[in-house]
Structures are given as structure tokens and as C-alpha cells.
Write an enzyme that holds these catalytic residues in place. Structure first.
Site, PDB file in Angstrom:
ATOM      1  N   CYS A 196      44.558  90.075  16.884  1.00 50.36           N
ATOM      2  CA  CYS A 196      43.396  89.260  16.542  1.00 50.36           C
ATOM      3  C   CYS A 196      43.841  88.242  15.494  1.00 50.36           C
ATOM      4  O   CYS A 196      44.885  88.406  14.858  1.00 50.36           O
ATOM      5  CB  CYS A 196      42.248  90.117  16.019  1.00 50.36           C
ATOM      6  SG  CYS A 196      42.639  91.075  14.532  1.00 50.36           S
TER       7      CYS A 196
ATOM      8  N   GLY B  99      42.350  85.518  12.328  1.00 42.48           N
ATOM      9  CA  GLY B  99      41.270  85.043  11.486  1.00 42.48           C
ATOM     10  C   GLY B  99      40.705  83.712  11.978  1.00 42.48           C
ATOM     11  O   GLY B  99      41.435  82.862  12.474  1.00 42.48           O
TER      12      GLY B  99
ATOM     13  N   HIS C  49      50.817  94.375   7.104  1.00 38.52           N
ATOM     14  CA  HIS C  49      50.470  93.183   7.884  1.00 38.52           C
ATOM     15  C   HIS C  49      50.680  91.922   7.037  1.00 38.52           C
ATOM     16  O   HIS C  49      49.731  91.337   6.531  1.00 38.52           O
ATOM     17  CB  HIS C  49      49.016  93.304   8.355  1.00 38.52           C
ATOM     18  CG  HIS C  49      48.475  92.112   9.077  1.00 38.52           C
ATOM     19  ND1 HIS C  49      49.259  91.253   9.824  1.00 38.52           N
ATOM     20  CD2 HIS C  49      47.195  91.626   9.169  1.00 38.52           C
ATOM     21  CE1 HIS C  49      48.493  90.298  10.346  1.00 38.52           C
ATOM     22  NE2 HIS C  49      47.240  90.505   9.945  1.00 38.52           N
TER      23      HIS C  49
ATOM     24  N   CYS D 153      47.168  84.638  11.573  1.00 32.01           N
ATOM     25  CA  CYS D 153      47.906  85.887  11.802  1.00 32.01           C
ATOM     26  C   CYS D 153      48.787  85.816  13.050  1.00 32.01           C
ATOM     27  O   CYS D 153      49.756  86.563  13.157  1.00 32.01           O
ATOM     28  CB  CYS D 153      46.952  87.070  11.968  1.00 32.01           C
ATOM     29  SG  CYS D 153      45.587  87.098  10.814  1.00 32.01           S
TER      30      CYS D 153
END
Length: 377
Positions: free
Chosen positions: A363, A365, A333, A89
């Protein structure tokens, strides 16, 4: 030399599979955003050092060296190369960091930092998931993102009601921004396969209410508190940021929106990957010699309500500075594109709000966090 952000643009963001961009290839989507950004900045593309493109699952329609493919599709000179970056991400925010580091070390003056994800054409996890048996058996390295959101909610005591309140607020802020024309300036219209020109986001649901969200079933655990309404939707989209040296911006008449003051990446326990922004932000702020109290604008990706709230509370962020035009719960997202979106957005908001310092953070993954601190020029 100092690295500055001198342009930001993105596609509309739409639901994967059922949205208006579901049939648009990700390479085409990213190329159209690149062309749109170059038109807006009126920059001669031959002056670019490189295209750095972030993508979380670079395979199939977004495979090969996607950065190079996008450059060729956008009609850039053959002399402008391309590198594809993967930090899940955080991929396109990482591209911004690479560009800034190269500029400040004297290894180039101008970079296009792009991010794209078609979660329609390449599913989360990819087509050929093949985990390490050892890690899968003994760790949380491959834990589902929904499970991490439940873990964060439990450990950081984030109630379902509070998660739903954040989701409603995100949709309302995004809807107001769209209706008042505050998003139009950043969006490059995209031609759908049908020929229709798509010029507005498609994931924003202004009618979202606490009552409607309260009626949803838990999405990941039968006794859980995380629902589809408090999770960012699967999304298709692309974004791009022009990162140049301050001297290059002055030389070519580019408006420098913000200086890249500091950045940081960290690893965290994959079981609670959503807390990544906490240590990443603390590290980036320390490097900048700043504190949370200095921040006028904050863009934190809302991967899930639970993790966004846990980070906002743990860091002591002022809610009045956070995601002014809505966040990922409402806007969407598209994994590889989000870092470029929130970094470019933070820079443009600094100008709009006349603030001095901004934070963009996510954040990631697998258990990571990434953060960028910006200063208005």
C-alpha cells in the site's frame, strides 16, 4: 528481452531515532548497500545504465538528486547516472518497474534499483509540510496513516485480536529467520558512527506476546483498535536490487533469481490507502495471466496489521505463502527502501522455496497500491 532480478541486498533495519543506524546518513547507508551488492555479483559498475533510487521524503540529508549522490559515494564511474523516484512507500518498487520497462523496450541492459529512508534524519511528512488548502479542507489527501489503518480495520472488520495475532506471528517468523541465519545472506553490514559493525536487524522483538500487545493503548484514536504494536515501526534502512536483461545475465555469468513477469500500480481512496494491494495485485495477476492460486511466495508489506489482514483476506491469499521470514511489523518499514526489500526478497524466496510464481505488493500513502509478479527462472 526479458527483465530479471540478478541480485538483492539490504542494510540491517533499525529503529529510527534510538537504533544503531540513527546517526548514519541515508546517502552513506544506500552507498554501502550498493557497494555490497556489486561485490556480491562481481559486476563491473561501468556496465550499468543507471541508478534508480526510491525515497519517500527526498530532502535534507536525503535531498538533491539522491540517486546521483549515492552513485558518487559508492565510487561508481561518472558515466553512470542516477534518477530519484518518488511514489512514497512504493518508490523503490517503482524503480524496479522503470528498469524492467526500459530493458524490455531495449533502452538499457543493467540497472541498480535502490531504496533508502532515514526516518531519523528526515521525519515522515518532511520538514516543511505545506498542504494544498483546498485538498486539506475537502478531502482525505493528507490523512494520517494511523487514521487510515483505523478506517480499514472498521470497514473490513479486522479485530484488534486478529491484528495482534499477526504481529506476534510476524515477530516470531522474523526472529526464527534471523536465528537460523536466513537473513544474514541478504544483509550488508554497516559501520555505525561509533565504529561498531552492525550486521543484524534491530526491530525484531522475539519476546512479543499477545498479552503484552493487549496491554497497549490505541495509538491513533482513543477508542481505536490500532496500537504501536500493530503498526510498522519508524525505521532506518536501505535496499538494492540488480535488474538486468536475461541476455545480459547470461553474458556476464549472473544468477537470474526471477523474471519480472508483470507489474501494476493503482489509486484508491486515500482514507483507506491500506487496501491498495488488492486492486494492484488483481491488475498485475491479470496481466500475467495468473490467479492467486498460482502464487507460491507472497511478500506483502505490513504497514499495519489491519491493512495487511484486510488485503490477505480480500485477495484470498494462502497464509502459508505470506511473508515467510516475517514482515514489516517485525523487520521494519523504512519507507523508500521497502519496495526494493520485498521485491528482492520475493525473488530470493522463489529460489529458496523452489516455487514458480511470487508476488510483492504494497500500500502507498495518499491512496495507491503497487504490485510485482515474478517467475522463477
Amino acid at each position: 528481452m526479458k527483465a530479471v532480478i540478478a541480485g538483492y541486498a539490504r542494510s540491517p533495519f533499525h529503529f529510527a531515532r534510538k537504533g544503531a543506524l540513527a546517526e548514519v546518513r541515508p546517502d552513506t547507508l544506500a552507498a554501502e548497500v550498493v557497494k555490497g551488492l556489486l561485490r556480491r555479483t562481481d559486476l563491473d559498475p561501468s556496465l550499468l545504465e543507471d541508478i534508480l533510487l526510491g525515497c519517500a521524503y527526498p530532502e535534507a540529508a536525503q535531498g538533491n538528486n539522491l540517486a546521483r549522490i549515492v552513485g558518487l559515494l559508492a565510487g561508481l564511474p561518472h558515466e553512470v547516472g542516477g534518477m530519484t523516484v518518488n511514489r512514497f512507500c512504493g518508490s523503490s518498487m517503482q524503480a524496479v518497474h522503470i528498469a524492467a520497462a526500459q530493458i524490455e523496450s531495449g533502452m538499457g541492459d543493467a540497472f541498480l534499483c535502490v531504496g533508502v529512508e532515514s526516518m531519523t534524519m528526515v521525519p515522515q511528512g518532511g520538514f516543511n509540510f505545506s498542504p494544498s488548502p483546498e485538498l486539506k479542507a475537502n478531502t482525505d489527501a493528507y490523512i494520517s496513516m494511523g487514521e487510515t489503518a483505523e478506517n480499514v480495520a472498521e470497514r473490513w472488520h479486522v479485530s484488534r485480536a486478529d491484528q495482534e495475532a499477526l504481529a506476534v506471528q510476524s515477530h516470531r517468523k522474523a526472529a526464527a529467520a534471523r536465528d537460523e541465519g536466513r537473513l544474514a545472506g541478504e544483509i550488508v553490514p554497516i559501520a555505525a558512527v561509533s565504529g561498531e559493525l552492525i550486521s543484524a536487524d534491530g526491530c525484531i522483538r522475539p519476546a512479543t506476546s499477545l498479552e503484552a500487545l493487549a496491554g497497549l493503548k490505541p495509538a491513533f484514536r482513543s477508542d481505536g483498535v490500532v496500537t504501536a504494536g500493530t503498526s510498522s515501526p519508524l525505521t532506518d534502512g536501505a535496499a538494492a536490487v540488480l535488474v538486468v536483461s536475461d541476455a545480459f545475465a547470461a553474458r556476464h555469468g549472473l544468477q537470474a533469481l526471477a523474471r519480472i513477469k508483470s507489474f501494476a500500480t493503482v489509486g484508491v481512496d486515500p482514507a483507506v490507502m491500506g487496501i491498495g494491494p488488492i486492486p494492484a495485485t488483481r491488475k498485475a495477476l491479470a496481466r500475467a495471466g495468473l490467479t492467486v492460486a498460482d502464487l507460491d511466495v507472497v511478500e506483502i508489506n505490513e504497514a499495519f496489521s489491519s491493512q495487511a489482514l484486510a488485503c490477505i483476506r480480500e485477495l484470498g491469499l494462502n497464509p502459508a505463502t505470506v511473508n515467510l521470514d516475517g514482515g514489516g511489523l517485525a523487520i521494519g518499514h523504512p519507507l523508500g527502501a521497502t519496495g526494493a526489500r520485498i521485491t528482492g526478497k520475493a525473488a530470493s524466496l522463489l529460489v529458496r522455496e523452489k516455487g514458480r510464481y511470487a508476488l510483492a505488493t504494497q500500500c502507498i500513502g495518499g491512496g495507491q497500491g503497487i504490485a510485482t509478479v515474478l517467475e522463477r527462472v
